[in-house]
Write a protein that holds these residues in place. Structure first.
Motif, PDB file in Angstrom:
ATOM      1  N   ASN A  14       0.814  -1.214   0.000  1.00 34.22           N
ATOM      2  CA  ASN A  14       0.000   0.000   0.000  1.00 34.22           C
ATOM      3  C   ASN A  14       0.850   1.269   0.000  1.00 34.22           C
ATOM      4  O   ASN A  14       1.972   1.271   0.503  1.00 34.22           O
ATOM      5  N   SER A  73      -4.667   7.361   2.461  1.00 36.91           N
ATOM      6  CA  SER A  73      -3.787   6.224   2.206  1.00 36.91           C
ATOM      7  C   SER A  73      -4.530   5.050   1.591  1.00 36.91           C
ATOM      8  O   SER A  73      -5.735   4.877   1.786  1.00 36.91           O
ATOM      9  N   ASP A  74      -3.794   4.221   0.854  1.00 36.31           N
ATOM     10  CA  ASP A  74      -4.362   3.073   0.143  1.00 36.31           C
ATOM     11  C   ASP A  74      -4.748   1.947   1.098  1.00 36.31           C
ATOM     12  O   ASP A  74      -4.327   1.911   2.254  1.00 36.31           O
TER      13      ASP A  74
END
Length: 275
Positions: A14, A73-74
């Motif tokens: 990520n 954020s991913d």
């Protein structure tokens, strides 16, 4: 007196998003603000931005970031018990971007404070981390939650003028309240061993740096932490160390939302970092 630099860095598969507040003053000290869960940058949680800018003005470099699945954020939203790798990645990128750093403080509120304690129990914890600031750490367990409700909710209601006004006007369900009190009383006698709380304890036991724990007086999460400490000998031993300090901010709520509470938090954090 600082530069604000957006960064993207990797943790597992990520991409995590953060902001470095680089102080214009020469400093080898840094703070990583771990922002727990989905938050806005307005209202009470604007305090994270304000804290970062305050510290940077006073010669402390800061990184604040969103862990996996939070904010920008991913990834799928991560539970706070699963973000040690994200904190470790944040430490690594902070040092890579500012190689002069040799002393890092981790700062977190609520579940982020708990995540930091758990990180200190992980195999990947960094030797650069020398200080912790933990606000209202999340240690929710059935028995401590029950004790907290009994002491800080129902007891306050009994001594509240509003409660008695409602009672005499028939707006209080006495049977329901009595059943709730009986239920919480039974729970408060039970002993519960929640695994993440044990791992938090293990992390703080291993840590030999300075720890500041800040509790909001009018917050059930903070008061539940105090109830745990009062009942648990191992937690009390950590609080008794000369490297650990616990401070209660009078009248404050969970996010220290009023200006004077924020200023108190900022000054306490700076003091710990500079000592």
């Amino acid at each position: 007196m600082s530069k604000e630099i957006p960064i993207v860095f990797s943790s597992a598969a990520n991409s995590l998003v953060g902001i470095i507040h680089q102080s214009e003053l020469q400093s080898n000290k840094g703070v990583i603000i771990v922002v727990g869960g989905p938050q806005t940058r307005v209202g009470s949680h604007r305090a994270f931005v304000e804290l970062a800018r305050f510290l940077a003005r006073n010669g402390v470099n800061v990184l604040r970031f969103d862990y996996t699945g939070a904010g920008d954020s991913d990834g799928k939203p991560a539970h706070f018990t699963e973000v040690a790798k994200d904190i470790d990645a944040a430490v690594d990128i902070f040092i890579a971007k500012l190689p002069q750093l040799d002393s890092i403080c981790l700062w977190g509120l609520c579940d982020a404070a708990s995540a930091i304690a758990l990180y200190m129990n992980s195999t990947s914890k960094s030797e650069h981390v020398e200080r912790l600031v933990l606000l209202n750490p999340w240690v929710n367990q059935p028995h401590t939650q029950a004790q907290t409700f009994l002491k800080f909710y129902y007891l306050k209601r009994i001594f509240s003028r509003d409660f008695w006004q409602k009672l005499f006007t028939g707006n209080v369900a006495l049977m329901t309240s009595a059943k709730e009190i009986h239920s919480f009383s039974k729970q408060s006698q039970q002993i519960s061993a929640t695994h993440y709380v044990e791992n938090m304890l293990a992390g703080l036991k291993q840590f030999d740096g300075k720890v500041l724990i800040i509790i909001a007086e009018n917050d059930l999460t903070g008061q539940e932490f105090c109830a745990l400490v009062a009942k648990n000998k191992q937690w009390r031993s950590i609080m008794a160390r000369n490297t650990t300090e616990i401070i209660t901010v009078e009248s404050a709520n969970h996010t220290f939302a009023q200006r004077q509470w924020k200023e108190t938090i900022n000054k306490l954090s700076l003091k710990l970092i500079q000592t």
